[in-house]
Enzyme design. Structure first.
Site, PDB file in Angstrom:
ATOM      1  N   GLU A  47       0.618  -0.959   0.064  1.00 12.35           N
ATOM      2  CA  GLU A  47       0.557   0.405  -0.333  1.00 12.35           C
ATOM      3  C   GLU A  47       0.588   0.954  -0.344  1.00 12.35           C
ATOM      4  O   GLU A  47       1.929   1.505   0.675  1.00 12.35           O
ATOM      5  CB  GLU A  47      -0.938   0.390   1.025  1.00 12.35           C
ATOM      6  N   ASP A  58      -5.827   9.675   9.662  1.00 14.50           N
ATOM      7  CA  ASP A  58      -3.879   8.961   9.721  1.00 14.50           C
ATOM      8  C   ASP A  58      -3.746  10.303  11.110  1.00 14.50           C
ATOM      9  O   ASP A  58      -4.054  11.677  11.494  1.00 14.50           O
ATOM     10  CB  ASP A  58      -2.926   9.824   8.795  1.00 14.50           C
TER      11      ASP A  58
END
EC number: 4.2.1.20
Length: 271
Positions: A47, A58
């Site tokens: 990824e 995040d």
């Protein structure tokens, strides 16, 4: 190698698939490519995160990595070039993690088409509920990209059914409600989430958010695959080798008994 083949290979070896996450351009362009070469021997899929100025999903580690990559000039064009270089190194599935804004800024058809040409297998869209823009999802699939969406422990069974109907490639199960980051232990709810998703789709399920070592990897290995991001990015941030951490996590992914086999998915792009 297809996505299903990558998951099936890991299962045949009695373990969950390992999906390392790296931020494009972090700690530098050259450092990113060195990190890719370090993780590839351990990775079943990879990824690659597109740096973004407002990465709401995040945690602080990946936020810092994105900020630094952007300050050093990383861009969508730069990420395209890196994906192309990574594809030259491996046949393993490559997934681009991107927030929706860069897709819209470039134009979905252009964005998806260029990343497909560069060698991406699929896209992970953390801030796009697929039923809110099925046309965009369909466009990505028609261009040839697999589409991956996130589900959380709070997702209802009805929500799970809706999301997996739009998914191809695999389904991303978020282990915790919140942002990415390292944790000493994953909540028990992750097992139930994986069970509920697998009851509604033949696609592989990968668990992410919070995997930081052997113990958390073993907890997450109830799924078909495990995404490891913040722990790797932190190691890069601190200038440490990634190999010891990857070896430890791979040990945690090994199962005494293999999970039930993956069914060959007949899912096709939405029509």
């Amino acid at each position: 190698m297809t996505t299903l083949e990558a998951f099936a290979k890991a299962r045949s070896e009695g373990r969950a698939a390992l999906i390392p996450y790296l931020t494009a351009g972090f700690p530098s362009r050259e450092g990113f490519l060195q990190a890719v070469e370090e993780v590839l021997p351990y990775a079943d899929l990879l990824e690659i995160g597109l740096p973004y100025s407002d990465p709401l999903g995040d945690g602080p580690v990946i936020q810092r990595a994105s900020e630094l990559a952007l300050r050093k000039g990383m861009s969508v064009q730069g990420a395209l070039e890196l994906v192309r270089e990574v594809r030259a190194l491996t046949e393993k599935p490559l997934f681009l993690m991107t927030y929706l804004n860069p897709v819209l800024a470039w134009g979905p058809e252009r964005f998806f088409g260029l990343f497909k040409q560069a060698g991406a297998t699929g896209v992970i869209l953390p801030d796009l509920p697929p039923d809110e823009d099925p046309g965009l999802v369909r466009l990505a699939q028609e261009i040839g990209l697999e589409t991956v969406f996130l589900l959380a422990p709070t997702s209802t069974d009805a929500r799970i059914a809706t999301v997996v109907r739009h998914a191809t490639g695999f389904v991303y199960a978020v282990s915790v409600t919140g942002v990415t980051g390292m944790r000493e232990r994953l909540p028990e709810e992750v097992k139930d989430l994986v069970r509920r998703i697998k009851a509604r789709t033949a696609l592989p399920v990968a668990v992410g958010f919070g995997v930081s070592g052997k113990a958390t990897a073993a907890q997450a290995a109830v799924a078909d695959g495990v995404v490891v991001g913040s722990a790797l990015v932190r190691a890069l941030e601190e200038g440490r080798s990634l190999a010891p951490l990857l070896q430890e996590i791979r040990q945690g992914l090994q199962r005494l008994e293999a999970n039930p086999g993956l069914k060959e998915s007949s899912k096709k792009p939405l029509s």
